[in-house]
Scaffold this active site. Structure first.
Site, PDB file in Angstrom:
ATOM      1  N   GLU A 141       1.169  -1.246   0.067  1.00  0.00           N
ATOM      2  CA  GLU A 141       0.067  -0.142  -0.372  1.00  0.00           C
ATOM      3  C   GLU A 141       1.285   1.009  -0.083  1.00  0.00           C
ATOM      4  OE1 GLU A 141      -3.069   0.891   3.334  1.00  0.00           O
ATOM      5  OE2 GLU A 141      -2.988   2.036   2.897  1.00  0.00           O
ATOM      6  N   GLU A 150       5.731  13.517  -1.992  1.00  0.00           N
ATOM      7  CA  GLU A 150       6.412  13.124  -1.910  1.00  0.00           C
ATOM      8  C   GLU A 150       6.776  11.704  -2.543  1.00  0.00           C
ATOM      9  OE1 GLU A 150       5.104  13.759   2.301  1.00  0.00           O
ATOM     10  OE2 GLU A 150       3.141  13.053   2.243  1.00  0.00           O
ATOM     11  N   LYS A 187     -20.532  12.294  -8.887  1.00  0.00           N
ATOM     12  CA  LYS A 187     -19.659  12.729  -9.767  1.00  0.00           C
ATOM     13  C   LYS A 187     -17.618  11.619  -9.853  1.00  0.00           C
ATOM     14  CE  LYS A 187     -20.964  16.127 -10.957  1.00  0.00           C
ATOM     15  NZ  LYS A 187     -21.393  15.938 -12.313  1.00  0.00           N
ATOM     16  N   PRO A 190     -13.213  13.343 -10.921  1.00  0.00           N
ATOM     17  CA  PRO A 190     -12.141  12.996  -9.484  1.00  0.00           C
ATOM     18  C   PRO A 190     -11.363  12.060  -9.988  1.00  0.00           C
ATOM     19  CG  PRO A 190     -13.547  14.020  -7.994  1.00  0.00           C
ATOM     20  CD  PRO A 190     -14.276  13.765  -9.623  1.00  0.00           C
ATOM     21  N   GLN A 192     -11.097  10.508 -12.385  1.00  0.00           N
ATOM     22  CA  GLN A 192     -10.941  10.816 -14.184  1.00  0.00           C
ATOM     23  C   GLN A 192      -9.376  11.068 -14.015  1.00  0.00           C
ATOM     24  OE1 GLN A 192     -13.506  12.215 -16.944  1.00  0.00           O
ATOM     25  NE2 GLN A 192     -15.606  11.448 -15.628  1.00  0.00           N
ATOM     26  N   CYS A 386      -1.688   0.456  30.497  1.00  0.00           N
ATOM     27  CA  CYS A 386      -0.265   1.063  30.051  1.00  0.00           C
ATOM     28  C   CYS A 386      -0.595   2.516  30.755  1.00  0.00           C
ATOM     29  CB  CYS A 386       0.550   0.932  28.682  1.00  0.00           C
ATOM     30  SG  CYS A 386       1.563   1.337  28.423  1.00  0.00           S
ATOM     31  N   HIS A 516       0.196  -3.920  25.915  1.00  0.00           N
ATOM     32  CA  HIS A 516      -1.220  -3.646  25.411  1.00  0.00           C
ATOM     33  C   HIS A 516      -1.434  -4.364  24.674  1.00  0.00           C
ATOM     34  CE1 HIS A 516      -0.079   1.103  25.166  1.00  0.00           C
ATOM     35  NE2 HIS A 516       0.844   0.649  25.327  1.00  0.00           N
ATOM     36  N   GLU A 518      -4.136  -5.006  23.417  1.00  0.00           N
ATOM     37  CA  GLU A 518      -5.203  -4.309  22.177  1.00  0.00           C
ATOM     38  C   GLU A 518      -3.861  -4.720  20.888  1.00  0.00           C
ATOM     39  OE1 GLU A 518      -4.113  -2.411  24.339  1.00  0.00           O
ATOM     40  OE2 GLU A 518      -3.361  -0.562  23.284  1.00  0.00           O
TER      41      GLU A 518
HETATM   42  N1  GLN Z   1       3.685   7.126  29.594  1.00  0.00           N
HETATM   43  C1  GLN Z   1       3.800   5.766  29.869  1.00  0.00           C
HETATM   44  C2  GLN Z   1       5.281   5.374  30.027  1.00  0.00           C
HETATM   45  O1  GLN Z   1       6.003   5.818  28.757  1.00  0.00           O
HETATM   46  C3  GLN Z   1       2.767   5.088  29.079  1.00  0.00           C
HETATM   47  C4  GLN Z   1       2.916   5.035  28.310  1.00  0.00           C
HETATM   48  C5  GLN Z   1       1.837   4.248  26.966  1.00  0.00           C
HETATM   49  O2  GLN Z   1       0.887   4.111  28.128  1.00  0.00           O
HETATM   50  N2  GLN Z   1       2.512   3.689  26.732  1.00  0.00           N
HETATM   51  O3  GLN Z   1       5.734   4.600  30.625  1.00  0.00           O
END
Ligand code: GLN
Length: 541
Positions: A141, A150, A187, A190, A192, A386, A516, A518
């Site tokens: 990508e 750029e 439209k 753009p 094209q 965190c 984290h 996530e």
């Molecule tokens: N600021 C905090 C640290 O550096 C937490 C960092 C974060 O949440 N990713 O430890």
């Protein structure tokens, strides 16, 4: 032999090219092919680690500790793969490497130029990462919009790659098709123009994806085809979607996968998206809704409020909720606003659970701690990530243990109770102003204490999760906190506290992680911490 699919953008940025790239990968993967993906960011920063979240969105952390553009998150989530830091190429990385080579005499005698030296560097980076990934397809990508200064060298490198790999390179051009409200009409001009721009640099797209608020109709499809030399059947529509995970299903229905394989002269192996379909169906249609409050501070850019900086947290909630049959609804609360107007905490009375995501610096921390206190006292399930975890420790120290003025030294260097302090090796780095890519980053082992809630949640005593931090729980305060009911339920091999929770007789689900979670959540494999949060949210709600 690897085949390459380049994805370019036209008209405006922010079209969701990352999701489109990931969706193309998903339909190929569902047919039994292996797929990897590379994101090119044309900016000069070496990586995304030092970019402002409100401007650039979230920083994604790879397993090997790269700080990367959030699009890599889409790739990992949609494709259920693990990418490396090298799967992200920036102009910064390319120039850095060219100049280093020049200094080491690798081009001795030559005039070092954008073409061929920079383009060669780009190509060899793509070839190297592709070879290492050893997949049937490498999707690339190219960030930004065709016509930008750029990204021109990246497009040039891509053009050359088509020449070097006959029959093994395709181009997908994603362009915006506006619907003018005053006319009520879609439209195509753009698009094209952006294809014309692409052709002036020698690239004829094989496919066009028309990004728009609504569906592309046949009249516009014919018009785009006429002006762009792309057959009508190779023009696909990508309308705004409530659930982005639906896009691979839409592409599949429109025959995008078949056409890609036809162009490459490949046969389809299998097609199985049924589990994915069920997942999308829950997110779109479930009548069981869980309300998740996110108390953060990276929402505001100018007059607009964007949750983009927390995208992986939001996606991880969706994965967890869907696995339990729930559809999440989000309540975003800006912690800076809570400080000005504590009444905003009342919003938390209507949520089923709260997340305090990561962050840096002093802004909004008091507001976050007010939210933590509210959730703790009202027994609302809460997950701190965190910085969120660190602030849970600070809040508990202040309001339960009674350590007046307790804080993290990130905010108050002279606090009488530094319950969160800088990691010893980080102190040196900051003194030397070495900011880029120097946090404690990437996947590390976490050892979980048996008999804790975290152990119940993960069902294991050893896990790997991804980190990005400079500060840690101060070991000197651990005993004191534990005596008041805080349990440090996970730690690293060298003793850094990685997970914390309140004793369950005090609070049903009060959990924080230094890592984290996530970043390791996948649509069909939610991260256990998020799943546990939602489980408690729907039980107690
Ligand atoms: N600021 C905090 C640290 O550096 C937490 C960092 C974060 O949440 N990713 O430890």
């Amino acid at each position: 032999m690897t085949r390459y699919i380049f994805v370019t953008g036209g008209v405006v940025s922010g079209l969701g090219k990352g999701v489109i790239t990931a969706s193309i990968g998903k339909i190929l993967k569902s047919r039994g092919f292996s797929v990897t993906a590379i994101k090119i960011d044309p900016y000069l920063n070496y990586d995304a680690g030092t970019l402002r979240p409100t401007e650039h969105g979230e920083v994604w952390v790879t397993e090997d500790g790269g700080e990367i553009d959030q699009d890599l998150g889409h790739y990992e989530r949609f494709l259920d793969i693990t990418l490396s830091r090298d799967h992200n190429i920036t102009s910064g990385k390319i120039y850095y490497s060219v100049i280093e080579k020049e200094r080491r005499g690798r081009y001795l005698g030559q005039t070092v130029q954008p073409i061929p030296h920079v383009t060669d560097e780009i190509k060899s980076w793509i070839y190297r990462v592709s070879k290492k990934s050893a997949c049937d397809f490498t999707l690339v990508e190219i960030g930004g919009v065709v016509g930008d200064y750029e990204n021109i060298l990246f497009l040039e490198a891509a053009r050359q790659m088509r020449m070097e790999n006959p029959g093994r390179v395709l181009f997908v051009h994603v362009a915006y098709v506006p619907i003018l409200r005053s006319l009520g009409e879609m439209k195509t001009k753009p698009v094209q123009h952006s294809v014309k721009e692409l052709r002036t640099i020698g690239i004829q797209p094989d496919f066009i994806v028309a990004r728009s608020e609504g569906e592309l109709d046949d009249v516009r499809r014919a018009k785009i085809s006429l002006f762009t030399n792309v057959e009508e059947r190779d023009i696909f529509s990508a309308p705004d979607l409530e659930v982005v995970y639906e896009l691979p299903l839409i592409f599949e229905k429109m025959g995008f996968g078949d056409r890609i394989l036809e162009k490459f002269g490949l046969k389809s192996v299998k097609k199985d998206l049924s589990e994915w379909e069920r997942f999308v169906d829950v997110l779109k249609n479930s009548d069981r809704v869980v309300v998740v409050g996110i108390v953060g501070k990276y929402f505001r850019t100018g007059k607009y409020n964007l949750p983009d900086a927390y995208i992986s947290v939001i996606e991880a909630v969706k994965h967890a909720a869907a696995s339990l049959g729930f559809r999440p609804r989000f309540q975003y609360i800006n912690s800076v606003d809570i400080e000005d107007n504590p009444k905003l905490l009342d919003l938390l009375a209507d949520v089923d659970c709260v997340i305090i995501p990561g962050g840096f610096g002093a802004t909004g921390v008091e507001g976050k701690m007010m939210a933590i206190r509210y959730a703790r006292e009202n027994k609302i399930p809460i997950l701190g990530l965190c910085y969120g975890f660190q602030l849970m420790v600070v809040e508990f120290s202040r309001n339960v243990v009674g350590l007046k003025g307790a804080h993290t030294t990130e905010v108050d260097r002279n606090t009488p109770h530094p319950v969160i302090t800088i990691l010893p090796e980080q102190m040196k780095l900051l003194r030397e102003s070495r900011y880029g890519g120097t946090m404690r980053l990437g996947a590390h082992k976490v050892i979980i204490k048996e008999g804790t809630l975290a152990h119940k949640v993960y069902g294991r005593t050893e896990i790997y999760e991804r980190f990005r931090h400079r500060y840690e729980v101060n070991p000197d305060y651990v005993d004191l906190l534990e005596r008041s009911g805080f349990i440090f339920s996970g730690m690293s091999e060298d003793g850094i506290k990685q997970l914390g929770e309140l004793r369950q007789d005090i609070h049903p689900f009060f959990m924080g992680s230094q890592f984290h979670p996530e970043f390791t959540s996948r649509p069909l494999k939610p991260n256990p911490l998020f799943r546990a949060l939602i489980e408690h949210a729907v039980q107690d709600g």
